[in-house]
Design a protein around this motif. Structure first.
Motif, PDB file in Angstrom:
ATOM      1  N   GLY A  36       0.808  -1.226   0.000  1.00 21.25           N
ATOM      2  CA  GLY A  36       0.000   0.000   0.000  1.00 21.25           C
ATOM      3  C   GLY A  36       0.835   1.268   0.000  1.00 21.25           C
ATOM      4  O   GLY A  36       0.361   2.331   0.415  1.00 21.25           O
ATOM      5  N   SER A  37       2.081   1.194  -0.507  1.00 17.27           N
ATOM      6  CA  SER A  37       2.961   2.367  -0.433  1.00 17.27           C
ATOM      7  C   SER A  37       3.029   3.164  -1.731  1.00 17.27           C
ATOM      8  O   SER A  37       3.819   4.095  -1.848  1.00 17.27           O
ATOM      9  N   ASN A  38       2.203   2.783  -2.702  1.00 15.31           N
ATOM     10  CA  ASN A  38       2.191   3.550  -3.952  1.00 15.31           C
ATOM     11  C   ASN A  38       0.764   3.814  -4.414  1.00 15.31           C
ATOM     12  O   ASN A  38       0.510   3.974  -5.600  1.00 15.31           O
ATOM     13  N   VAL A  39      -0.159   3.846  -3.450  1.00 19.50           N
ATOM     14  CA  VAL A  39      -1.578   3.986  -3.811  1.00 19.50           C
ATOM     15  C   VAL A  39      -2.258   5.081  -2.981  1.00 19.50           C
ATOM     16  O   VAL A  39      -1.816   5.418  -1.872  1.00 19.50           O
ATOM     17  N   LEU A  40      -3.327   5.618  -3.575  1.00 18.36           N
ATOM     18  CA  LEU A  40      -4.211   6.531  -2.846  1.00 18.36           C
ATOM     19  C   LEU A  40      -5.600   5.894  -2.892  1.00 18.36           C
ATOM     20  O   LEU A  40      -6.196   5.766  -3.967  1.00 18.36           O
ATOM     21  N   ILE A  41      -6.067   5.460  -1.728  1.00 16.50           N
ATOM     22  CA  ILE A  41      -7.340   4.730  -1.659  1.00 16.50           C
ATOM     23  C   ILE A  41      -8.470   5.720  -1.398  1.00 16.50           C
ATOM     24  O   ILE A  41      -8.391   6.551  -0.483  1.00 16.50           O
ATOM     25  N   SER A  42      -9.513   5.616  -2.197  1.00 17.33           N
ATOM     26  CA  SER A  42     -10.614   6.569  -2.118  1.00 17.33           C
ATOM     27  C   SER A  42     -11.274   6.589  -0.730  1.00 17.33           C
ATOM     28  O   SER A  42     -11.427   5.547  -0.083  1.00 17.33           O
ATOM     29  N   ASP A  43     -11.710   7.794  -0.331  1.00 18.97           N
ATOM     30  CA  ASP A  43     -12.482   7.920   0.924  1.00 18.97           C
ATOM     31  C   ASP A  43     -13.775   7.112   0.848  1.00 18.97           C
ATOM     32  O   ASP A  43     -14.338   6.742   1.873  1.00 18.97           O
ATOM     33  N   LYS A  44     -14.238   6.871  -0.396  1.00 20.70           N
ATOM     34  CA  LYS A  44     -15.495   6.113  -0.566  1.00 20.70           C
ATOM     35  C   LYS A  44     -15.249   4.613  -0.572  1.00 20.70           C
ATOM     36  O   LYS A  44     -16.171   3.826  -0.806  1.00 20.70           O
ATOM     37  N   GLY A  45     -13.998   4.205  -0.355  1.00 19.44           N
ATOM     38  CA  GLY A  45     -13.704   2.789  -0.231  1.00 19.44           C
ATOM     39  C   GLY A  45     -13.471   2.084  -1.555  1.00 19.44           C
ATOM     40  O   GLY A  45     -13.395   2.714  -2.613  1.00 19.44           O
ATOM     41  N   VAL A  46     -13.369   0.769  -1.470  1.00 22.43           N
ATOM     42  CA  VAL A  46     -13.029  -0.053  -2.642  1.00 22.43           C
ATOM     43  C   VAL A  46     -14.137  -1.073  -2.843  1.00 22.43           C
ATOM     44  O   VAL A  46     -14.471  -1.826  -1.919  1.00 22.43           O
ATOM     45  N   GLU A  47     -14.686  -1.076  -4.051  1.00 25.43           N
ATOM     46  CA  GLU A  47     -15.771  -2.034  -4.290  1.00 25.43           C
ATOM     47  C   GLU A  47     -15.207  -3.427  -4.572  1.00 25.43           C
ATOM     48  O   GLU A  47     -14.073  -3.590  -5.031  1.00 25.43           O
ATOM     49  N   GLY A  48     -16.022  -4.424  -4.244  1.00 25.77           N
ATOM     50  CA  GLY A  48     -15.628  -5.799  -4.541  1.00 25.77           C
ATOM     51  C   GLY A  48     -14.646  -6.353  -3.522  1.00 25.77           C
ATOM     52  O   GLY A  48     -14.654  -5.963  -2.353  1.00 25.77           O
ATOM     53  N   LEU A  49     -13.788  -7.250  -4.017  1.00 27.11           N
ATOM     54  CA  LEU A  49     -12.866  -7.976  -3.133  1.00 27.11           C
ATOM     55  C   LEU A  49     -11.445  -7.421  -3.259  1.00 27.11           C
ATOM     56  O   LEU A  49     -10.887  -7.395  -4.358  1.00 27.11           O
ATOM     57  N   VAL A  50     -10.878  -6.990  -2.129  1.00 25.83           N
ATOM     58  CA  VAL A  50      -9.464  -6.620  -2.098  1.00 25.83           C
ATOM     59  C   VAL A  50      -8.675  -7.865  -1.707  1.00 25.83           C
ATOM     60  O   VAL A  50      -8.983  -8.519  -0.705  1.00 25.83           O
ATOM     61  N   ILE A  51      -7.675  -8.186  -2.524  1.00 25.90           N
ATOM     62  CA  ILE A  51      -6.794  -9.323  -2.209  1.00 25.90           C
ATOM     63  C   ILE A  51      -5.472  -8.747  -1.725  1.00 25.90           C
ATOM     64  O   ILE A  51      -4.728  -8.122  -2.488  1.00 25.90           O
ATOM     65  N   LEU A  52      -5.230  -8.922  -0.432  1.00 23.06           N
ATOM     66  CA  LEU A  52      -4.014  -8.386   0.194  1.00 23.06           C
ATOM     67  C   LEU A  52      -2.938  -9.472   0.124  1.00 23.06           C
ATOM     68  O   LEU A  52      -3.146 -10.578   0.629  1.00 23.06           O
ATOM     69  N   THR A  53      -1.807  -9.137  -0.496  1.00 22.93           N
ATOM     70  CA  THR A  53      -0.812 -10.201  -0.769  1.00 22.93           C
ATOM     71  C   THR A  53       0.145 -10.474   0.394  1.00 22.93           C
ATOM     72  O   THR A  53       0.991 -11.361   0.298  1.00 22.93           O
ATOM     73  N   THR A  54       0.004  -9.731   1.483  1.00 24.80           N
ATOM     74  CA  THR A  54       1.054  -9.787   2.507  1.00 24.80           C
ATOM     75  C   THR A  54       1.130 -11.118   3.279  1.00 24.80           C
ATOM     76  O   THR A  54       2.047 -11.311   4.075  1.00 24.80           O
ATOM     77  N   GLY A  55       0.199 -12.029   2.990  1.00 28.03           N
ATOM     78  CA  GLY A  55       0.311 -13.381   3.583  1.00 28.03           C
ATOM     79  C   GLY A  55       1.157 -14.312   2.723  1.00 28.03           C
ATOM     80  O   GLY A  55       1.469 -15.435   3.134  1.00 28.03           O
ATOM     81  N   LEU A  62      -4.542   5.408  -8.132  1.00 28.52           N
ATOM     82  CA  LEU A  62      -5.817   5.621  -7.438  1.00 28.52           C
ATOM     83  C   LEU A  62      -6.541   4.280  -7.335  1.00 28.52           C
ATOM     84  O   LEU A  62      -6.791   3.641  -8.351  1.00 28.52           O
ATOM     85  N   LEU A  63      -6.863   3.867  -6.124  1.00 29.32           N
ATOM     86  CA  LEU A  63      -7.615   2.621  -5.939  1.00 29.32           C
ATOM     87  C   LEU A  63      -8.977   2.942  -5.340  1.00 29.32           C
ATOM     88  O   LEU A  63      -9.097   3.825  -4.483  1.00 29.32           O
ATOM     89  N   GLY A  64      -9.993   2.200  -5.789  1.00 29.91           N
ATOM     90  CA  GLY A  64     -11.319   2.337  -5.189  1.00 29.91           C
ATOM     91  C   GLY A  64     -12.232   3.226  -5.985  1.00 29.91           C
ATOM     92  O   GLY A  64     -12.061   3.408  -7.185  1.00 29.91           O
ATOM     93  N   ARG A  65     -13.210   3.809  -5.273  1.00 30.24           N
ATOM     94  CA  ARG A  65     -14.302   4.538  -5.943  1.00 30.24           C
ATOM     95  C   ARG A  65     -13.928   5.993  -6.212  1.00 30.24           C
ATOM     96  O   ARG A  65     -14.246   6.877  -5.422  1.00 30.24           O
TER      97      ARG A  65
END
Ligand SMILES: Cc1cc2nc3c(=O)[nH]c(=O)nc-3n(C[C@H](O)[C@H](O)[C@H](O)COP(=O)(O)OP(=O)(O)OC[C@H]3O[C@@H](n4cnc5c(N)ncnc54)[C@H](O)[C@@H]3O)c2cc1C
Length: 306
Positions: free
Chosen positions: A68-87, A300-303
């Protein structure tokens, strides 16, 4: 290879791994943004494929997030499924090849390689984020582009089919990789490194890269690194500096005093919209003053309605 997710992972039930309405601010370096509708942190290939299938069956879009160090996530959130790779952090060394899953923090990867007497990645010391995120954006620092060391990349398409990119296939350039404009998910990366028994020297080199970042104030305030790409080799930071925009604010966001190309969450309470609006102001000013269009590097990620 080329197995479909349905065939490979019929028995994996991931319902209990999918979380609903997950706050995203703590998952990105800006510390901003709304909620993910759904989020999963797969720990292995089976879970990753099952996550893709889960979203596909519900006709939901998927968004990949690493450090998450190169993204700006919308205040309105992210639709659908976020797959976080840190596992996805398993890694191993075979001869000169250092192979790691994509969710391992890049800084950890460099340390592991050095411990195993393999050199090459040190100039990237202190670069935030995961190995997968770095490969996707062809991260660079200290004169090194990460693509220079890639032997192969194993990735999944959105249907869960497996593919291999070979290092010699090309397709990497400034801030670009073969994965930048696709929906591919980078799963595993193999680097060809240089055998080096002088581990303490390598460790020192890596530490110097990290310390230089600290000393130039890069971590004083939350940011996502450089907001804009350098247009045609011209430094975006210098253009912004010469335009007198350092210190310009919008809401809680500010153009960094240290580095014109960093827009920081100055009061730690900026909204994603504050940061976005300030980036638009900077863009507009440079367009007006220099007739140069600055292209955003931060994703830009999300809505976002644009
Ligand atoms: C203080 C600071 C300094 C920085 N300095 C530099 C620098 O010197 N050089 C530089 O190049 N960058 C720099 N950056 C930017 C950032 O650290 C890098 O771009 C980093 O490599 C991003 O990795 P990440 O895991 O955080 O990616 P994320 O921010 O999580 O994601 C970035 C993009 O990659 C995609 N992505 C992530 N993982 C995967 C995957 N496994 N498969 C497919 N797509 C994926 C995401 O969907 C998103 O589109 C800096 C950032 C900060 C905060």
């Amino acid at each position: 290879m080329d197995t479909t997710i349905r065939n490979a992972d019929e028995k994996i039930n991931i319902d209990h791994l999918v979380h609903e309405h997950v706050a995203m601010a703590s998952l990105c370096s800006y510390g901003t943004g709304g909620e993910a509708d759904f989020l999963i942190t797969p720990n292995n290939l089976g879970e990753l494929r099952a996550a893709l299938l889960w979203a596909k069956e519900r006709s939901l879009p998927t968004t990949i997030l690493g450090g998450g160090s190169n993204v700006l996530i919308s205040d309105k959130g992210v639709e659908g499924l976020v797959i976080l790779t840190t596992g996805l952090t398993e890694h191993h060394v075979r001869g000169r090849i250092f192979c790691t899953q994509s969710g391992l923090p890049l800084d950890t990867a460099i340390n592991v390689a050095i411990e195993r007497s393999l050199s090459g990645l040190e100039p990237l010391g202190g670069l935030p984020g995961t190995v997968g995120g770095a490969v996707r954006g062809n991260a660079s620092a200290g004169g090194l582009w990460i693509s220079e060391l890639i032997e192969w990349v194993d990735y999944l398409d959105k249907d869960g089919s497996f593919h291999r990119y070979q290092g010699m296939d090309g397709g990497f350039s400034y801030k670009k990789s073969p994965f930048t404009d696709s929906e591919s998910i980078i799963y595993e990366i193999a680097f060809r490194l240089i055998p080096n028994k002088k581990t303490s020297e390598a460790r020192l080199r890596k530490e110097q890269s990290r310390i230089e970042r600290m000393e130039t104030g890069q971590f004083d305030f939350p940011s996502a690194g450089c907001m804009f790409k350098n247009p045609h080799g011209i430094s975006a930071g210098q253009l912004i500096d010469e335009a007198g925009l350092k210190g310009r604010s919008f809401g809680g966001a500010r153009v960094s005093e240290h580095h014109g190309n960093f827009i920081v969450n100055h009061d730690h309470h900026a909204s994603a919209s504050d940061i976005y609006e300030l980036s638009r102001i900077v863009e507009h000013e440079i367009e007006k003053r220099n007739k140069i269009h600055l292209e955003r590097e931060v994703i830009l990620l999300g809505r976002w309605n644009n």
